[in-house]
Scaffold this motif. Sequence first.
Motif: not given
Length: 529
Positions: A279-285, A310-320, A403-409
């Motif tokens: 709920n909190h690491w896979l869904n930033f909003p 979906v809009i949180t997944l790019p963060f983990w894509l970048v991380f891994f 870009s992903a963080q902008i979308v989450c915001t």
Amino acid sequence: MQSRVDPWLIGVLLLPLAVMSVAILYLIPPDMDIFNHYHALACRYYPNAIYHAYREACNGIMDLHLFGVIPWPRSYNYVGAAYSILYYPFFLLWPDWHGVAVFDALLMVPGVIAASRLLRVRLPVATLALITPFPVLFYILRDYGQLTLQFSLLYVIPWVAMHAVQTPKRYRWLALNMAGGILLALGVESKPLFAYYVPSIAIVTMAACWSLREGPLALILLLLKRLWPGMLLCGMLLAILFTARDDAGRMYFSNLGSQVPSEMGFDVFSGHLAYILSNHWLNFPNASYIYYGLRDTFPDSGHTDWVGIVITLPFWLVFFGGALALSKKQTDEAEKYHDRIYVGLLLAAVAGVICVTADLHANNPHHILQPFYYLLGMLAIIFQQCMERRPRLFVLLGFIFVSAQIVCTGYAAARQPMVAHDWERLKVLDFIKEHNLAQNTIIDHLDWGLYYMSSLYGPREQLVTFDAPPEAMMELGEKLGRDVVFIKLVSPTSNERDAQLSALPGMRVVFKQQDFGGWEIWTNAAVTP
């Protein structure tokens, strides 16, 4: 190795921080709990606050008694006075609720600087990785979980400890130990949940000092030898705090311990772990859930928030993706240090998750974002190494990440807050200020939504209460020679309360937003609606 990325490019990636900050500040209203951790200040600063003896009382009932005699204020049952003490000078300079976001941002500065030096990454890179993620930026500007100080201390304390271990100067060694001990005690006092992350802080400190000794046992002995004054000081301060008693004679430690489940099986532990991480690491909003309600991530919940996922997944894509691209074994000494601290941050994050998951009451984002903040340190190392070894990859990863963080915001800011959190309720405070009601009345907040803010900001003569019985407030008003103001939500179930208020002498509605779902003000003061 020197960076192969132009500094202006990092600046371009940091520019959206300003846009995201403006969006959060102007589109997401301040929640009442943002001001919860300054309640000790509100109770001490306003002389008339002592008359508030009800919910979130200011009459001393929340105080702990150090050594049985010295009163020590608390802002809540498990929130100390640290934030109130630190905020007090800033409050005197800018006694307005808008300043809290600036104060929280200032609290983050030492942590980002310490992280930059501890992780050996450039300061703009540390800022990009540690501040830009939506959950972190949201809590900086709308901190309803006492997180900004904890975020900073997660890096400041290991950095101070590392220098205490390395310095050859005795007086500097002792000063750094004292500073580290006080800072750790300060973090736990501000919110005892911070104690869950002491093992994580120890792991990061060990990783930073790993090259000083051969083998973990020798390193542990070195740390004990060099850090014992700080550990002793911290232990003494926390012993004084946790053995303090409240007005009912209960020891603070026992009171806190009663709130933590004593037994937990593996099934319960794993279920709780899956719940808070998903709920909190896979869904930033969901960091802003307090305004809109939690949106579940579990697919079988029946109302899964797929957009948030979906809009949180790019963060983990970048991380891994970044970690895999840079997985080649390093030979350069600086890169070896990065590898050691990288592993230390990973182990610290895992340890933090395990410790906090053992507490079934830890369900909110501000309970689980601390270990996540160590993952962001890993991301800073990934960005730094990409800049040095694969600059094009850095540009790609940086663009996806930002870009992903902008979308989450945007996704979080576009939602409609619940009525107890929306902008409209601030018009109540504007009405109180416009008619100078706070100076010579008793203001009783009958519903959740405004009390902490109202009690913290206003004229020195104000008397603000929360959920106090109307009849008792009328009696207090007669005793003090003050009229009374009641602030409440309009709801279909408030007829009984409305009848109760209507029966009070001279009481009438002077402000009402809408029939249902808005706020209204009742008073017997001479006010023209």
